[in-house]
Design an enzyme around this catalytic site. Sequence first.
Site, PDB file in Angstrom:
ATOM      1  N   SER A 165      -0.536  -1.425   5.378  1.00 34.08           N
ATOM      2  CA  SER A 165      -0.603  -1.662   6.813  1.00 34.08           C
ATOM      3  C   SER A 165      -1.844  -0.968   7.383  1.00 34.08           C
ATOM      4  O   SER A 165      -2.951  -1.201   6.889  1.00 34.08           O
ATOM      5  CB  SER A 165       0.704  -1.199   7.468  1.00 34.08           C
ATOM      6  OG  SER A 165       0.825  -1.686   8.774  1.00 34.08           O
ATOM      7  N   TRP A 166      -1.702  -0.099   8.387  1.00 33.13           N
ATOM      8  CA  TRP A 166      -2.854   0.674   8.845  1.00 33.13           C
ATOM      9  C   TRP A 166      -3.447   1.496   7.692  1.00 33.13           C
ATOM     10  O   TRP A 166      -4.648   1.739   7.644  1.00 33.13           O
ATOM     11  CB  TRP A 166      -2.455   1.594  10.006  1.00 33.13           C
ATOM     12  CG  TRP A 166      -3.446   2.685  10.260  1.00 33.13           C
ATOM     13  CD1 TRP A 166      -3.309   4.008   9.961  1.00 33.13           C
ATOM     14  CD2 TRP A 166      -4.761   2.551  10.843  1.00 33.13           C
ATOM     15  NE1 TRP A 166      -4.447   4.712  10.319  1.00 33.13           N
ATOM     16  CE2 TRP A 166      -5.347   3.830  10.862  1.00 33.13           C
ATOM     17  CE3 TRP A 166      -5.484   1.473  11.352  1.00 33.13           C
ATOM     18  CZ2 TRP A 166      -6.620   4.074  11.367  1.00 33.13           C
ATOM     19  CZ3 TRP A 166      -6.753   1.704  11.861  1.00 33.13           C
ATOM     20  CH2 TRP A 166      -7.317   2.988  11.866  1.00 33.13           C
ATOM     21  N   ASP A 184       5.233 -11.881   6.305  1.00 31.85           N
ATOM     22  CA  ASP A 184       4.841 -10.700   7.072  1.00 31.85           C
ATOM     23  C   ASP A 184       4.506 -11.132   8.493  1.00 31.85           C
ATOM     24  O   ASP A 184       3.546 -11.863   8.722  1.00 31.85           O
ATOM     25  CB  ASP A 184       3.622 -10.044   6.400  1.00 31.85           C
ATOM     26  CG  ASP A 184       3.268  -8.686   7.001  1.00 31.85           C
ATOM     27  OD1 ASP A 184       3.606  -8.435   8.175  1.00 31.85           O
ATOM     28  OD2 ASP A 184       2.633  -7.885   6.287  1.00 31.85           O
ATOM     29  N   HIS A 206       6.862  -7.320   5.925  1.00 36.71           N
ATOM     30  CA  HIS A 206       5.770  -6.348   5.963  1.00 36.71           C
ATOM     31  C   HIS A 206       6.070  -5.043   5.231  1.00 36.71           C
ATOM     32  O   HIS A 206       5.141  -4.356   4.793  1.00 36.71           O
ATOM     33  CB  HIS A 206       5.455  -6.035   7.433  1.00 36.71           C
ATOM     34  CG  HIS A 206       4.303  -5.109   7.637  1.00 36.71           C
ATOM     35  ND1 HIS A 206       3.010  -5.429   7.265  1.00 36.71           N
ATOM     36  CD2 HIS A 206       4.237  -3.861   8.182  1.00 36.71           C
ATOM     37  CE1 HIS A 206       2.199  -4.433   7.582  1.00 36.71           C
ATOM     38  NE2 HIS A 206       2.920  -3.467   8.128  1.00 36.71           N
TER      39      HIS A 206
END
Length: 318
Positions: A113-114, A269, A297
């Site tokens: 993710s980030w 996602d 996700h």
Amino acid sequence: MNKMNQFYPEISPFNDFLLDVDGQHRIYVEQCGNPKGQPVLFIHGGPGGGCSTNDRRFFDPEQYHIILFDQRGCGRSLPHGCLDNNETNFLVADIEKIRQHLNIEQWHVFGGSWGSTLSLVYAEAHPVSVKSLVLRGIFLGREVDTNWTFSGGGATRIFPDYWQDYIDVLPLGREQATTKAAYEMLIGEDKALAQKIATAWSIWEIRCCTLIPDQAFVDAATGDDHAWTLARHEAHFMVNDCFLTDNQILANCDKIKDIPTTIVHGRYDIVCPADNAWLLHQQLPNSRLVISEASGHASVEPNTKHHLIAATQSMLSL
């Protein structure tokens, strides 16, 4: 050999410390596994997410020297919740300071993710420091990507009921359903309102993370402290375009084209749509793209967990 859909056993750090990176921020760092093993850095998501005990368990503790850290202002890093001097380039510099502090010449980097965003920006800035990349749930940090989730974009059309629950917490309802409006309240003087919005923001996002609804997963990620840093950090980064230039990651992929890279992305996602991964893979023709067919996700969904653990086993042969 580990069953690939199962985490490695729970482990405790053999060392943890706070690293002073700038006289203001002190970064929590922990080391797990085998101190003589192959070094691997775990980069958590959010921004503002912090590390969990399960994050250690994607890696064989007998083979890996596992390094985890909480990014500025979140998790166990201090000062908690601090957004001052909290930008992408500072986080990249912190990662290099951790590597140098631990006297590691080169390490594997694993981020979701980030964490995938920060892994990519770090690798593009310091390619010689990175032996390989395993990236999950790609987030390219473009305006289209932040709008998708938090400014009435595509995700709100897929989960309109969850989005309505978030809107209902905003004092002026739908007219405040933008990242900018939320950010102004999250950093405002009314701390009770800020906490209420932070919790609602976090619940909205975490509910969207799994293909199959998982209330225990939502509850674990949306306690007051966790929600406070997750929502405020995310909004802070998003209103500032993640402190990246337009399309920065894709435009600089030539710098990391020789780093062995595995990309794992859930087919369903909704937080970070799969075109993020597809576009990255197109710019990294030597990368391997694994579509996790029964996942959203989250890294803990069985199909994605399986592919990530398979990837960390493959990294050992590099």
